[in-house]
Design an enzyme around this catalytic site. Structure first.
Site, PDB file in Angstrom:
ATOM      1  N   THR A 125      36.199  37.933  42.773  1.00 22.73           N
ATOM      2  CA  THR A 125      36.713  37.100  41.864  1.00 22.73           C
ATOM      3  C   THR A 125      38.187  36.552  42.209  1.00 22.73           C
ATOM      4  OG1 THR A 125      37.421  36.629  39.467  1.00 22.73           O
ATOM      5  CG2 THR A 125      37.222  38.824  40.447  1.00 22.73           C
ATOM      6  N   ASP A 126      38.473  35.366  41.728  1.00 22.17           N
ATOM      7  CA  ASP A 126      40.062  35.273  41.958  1.00 22.17           C
ATOM      8  C   ASP A 126      40.873  36.049  40.774  1.00 22.17           C
ATOM      9  OD1 ASP A 126      39.706  34.109  39.665  1.00 22.17           O
ATOM     10  OD2 ASP A 126      40.257  32.114  39.894  1.00 22.17           O
ATOM     11  N   GLU A 127      40.278  36.649  40.037  1.00 23.32           N
ATOM     12  CA  GLU A 127      41.282  37.510  39.139  1.00 23.32           C
ATOM     13  C   GLU A 127      41.752  38.987  39.805  1.00 23.32           C
ATOM     14  OE1 GLU A 127      39.893  38.231  35.211  1.00 23.32           O
ATOM     15  OE2 GLU A 127      38.443  36.546  35.061  1.00 23.32           O
ATOM     16  N   TYR A 153      38.353  44.613  33.874  1.00 19.92           N
ATOM     17  CA  TYR A 153      37.555  44.018  34.632  1.00 19.92           C
ATOM     18  C   TYR A 153      37.860  43.873  36.101  1.00 19.92           C
ATOM     19  CZ  TYR A 153      35.405  39.878  36.581  1.00 19.92           C
ATOM     20  OH  TYR A 153      34.486  39.085  37.707  1.00 19.92           O
ATOM     21  N   LYS A 157      37.140  45.000  39.903  1.00 26.89           N
ATOM     22  CA  LYS A 157      36.402  44.110  40.984  1.00 26.89           C
ATOM     23  C   LYS A 157      37.398  44.285  42.172  1.00 26.89           C
ATOM     24  CE  LYS A 157      33.844  41.218  40.829  1.00 26.89           C
ATOM     25  NZ  LYS A 157      32.260  41.507  41.356  1.00 26.89           N
TER      26      LYS A 157
END
Ligand code: NAD
Ligand code: TDX
Length: 342
Positions: A125-127, A153, A157
């Site tokens: 994810t870009d997060e 979260y 990731k």
């Protein structure tokens, strides 16, 4: 080839399964999913009728059960979507995020090495890049942007991504990673912004916007994410990371107002509530690499994608009404009951 898809009863995984079954009639797709609160077997109803599809209810952390499936299915490729994916839940209770997102990834990679899988793809994810300031619209996440996470979260990731890199370099796992921006579309679980606002607006319930609603997300129609993963899986270079996004930045408040307009509901439903802890301000992906190297471009414009998504929620009421009438109701009361109106 045979492709193992984990987390295929969830939002993006199920869309990917349908994408593969439609576009690669020669391939067999095998789904591994624990069917957590976010997994729904009814989502795969059509796939289950296809002889090229198989489903196993299994926890990706259960090494013995995962090895047994690999022994039987002898997959050529693995795409790992399975994860705990909701930031708010990770703030409430991080532990399951660390277990599934990190240890589960390790089990899937060990199985891939043991059974000689030719391609392992990690859906990230870009997060993992943290966030960007609102006053620097010139800045975007590239694959070289340092990892700098905010929530349990995103930290889980990012940890998984680092492990994938380590397995590739140390053990020669033929791995790739994609880091995508926010997805929307059919089968999106109604705890996430767009489906939650559609479902609440249709029931004339308050639309809870965190803080001032100024946070920006970069939205991509889920089918475009699926086409990117499909390309990376088949033509991507081992060891590479690919950012996926469509340069479609929107403020949360503008999305919610748009949904009100499209559904003919009053903006007075909008309620500003206590902000998310550690709330990331802005995500914005630079997708130049995947465009240059694999020729990927998103096909769906946001206006069309949102139209299709709203239409889907209108014509699949049973799917989301079943979800919000079940155990999810307790979650909603716990998560939003404690948020003050601002
Ligand atoms: P989701 O929450 O809708 O689905 C997750 C699926 O994984 C569910 O079917 C669930 O049952 C399954 N699962 C959870 N724990 C499991 C376990 N231990 N073993 C087996 N299955 C398990 O998630 P999503 O939004 O479809 O996201 C899929 C992947 O894409 C995740 O890895 C997420 O980090 C990533 N991602 C999501 C977005 C987004 O906007 N939704 C954007 C970028 C990346
Ligand atoms: O009720 C809400 N009110 C609100 O203002 C909810 C659920 C969200 N929000 C805000 C928070 C975010 O700024 O809307 C934005 C989007 O929130 P989510 O839908 O929870 O998504 P986000 O936190 O951006 O994370 C999503 O994109 C990246 C996915 O859930 C992740 O799995 C993915 O990695």
């Amino acid at each position: 080839m045979t492709i193992i898809v984990t987390g295929g009863a969830g939002f993006i995984g199920s869309n990917f399964i349908y994408f593969e079954l439609k576009n690669h009639l020669e391939d067999r797709v095998v789904c591994l999913d624990k069917l957590t609160y976010a997994g729904n077997l009814s989502t795969l109803e059509e796939a289950l009728k296809n002889p090229n599809f198989a489903f196993y209810k299994v926890d990706i952390c259960d090494r013995a059960a995962v090895y047994e499936i690999f022994e039987k299915e002898r997959p050529d490729a693995v795409v790992n979507f399975a994860a705990e994916s909701h930031v708010d839940r990770s703030i409430e209770d991080p532990e399951i995020f660390l277990r599934t997102n990190i240890l589960g990834t390790q089990v899937m990679m060990d199985a891939s090495l043991k059974y000689g899988v030719k391609r392992y793809h990690q859906v990230s994810t870009d997060e993992v890049y943290g966030d960007l300031p609102l006053d620097r619209p010139d800045l975007f996440f590239t694959e070289e942007t340092p990892i700098h996470t905010s929530s349990p979260y995103s930290a889980s990731k990012a940890s998984a991504d680092l492990l994938v890199g380590a397995y590739q370099r140390t053990f020669g796992l033929p791995a790739t990673i994609s880091r995508c921006s926010n997805n929307y579309g059919p089968y999106h679980f109604p705890e996430k912004l767009i489906p939650l606002m559609i479902a609440n607006a249709l029931s004339d319930k308050p639309l809870p916007v965190y803080g001032k609603g100024e946070n920006v997300r970069d939205w991509l129609y889920v089918e475009d994410h699926c086409s990117a993963i499909d390309l990376i899986l088949r033509r991507g270079t081992v060891g590479e990371i690919y950012n996926v996004g469509g340069h479609n930045e929107m403020r949360n408040i503008d999305i919610v107002k748009l949904i009100c307009r499209k559904l003919g509901k009053p903006e007075s439903l909008i309620t500003f509530v206590t902000d998310r802890k550690g709330h990331d301000m802005r995500y914005a992906i630079d997708p130049a690499k995947i465009n240059r190297e694999l020729g990927w471009l998103p096909k769906t414009k946001f206006a069309d994608g949102l139209e299709k998504t709203i239409e889907w929620y209108l014509t699949h009421r049973e799917w989301w009404e079943t979800i919000i009438s079940g155990e999810y109701r307790n979650y909603y009361e716990k998560m939003y009951g404690g948020r003050e109106e601002l």
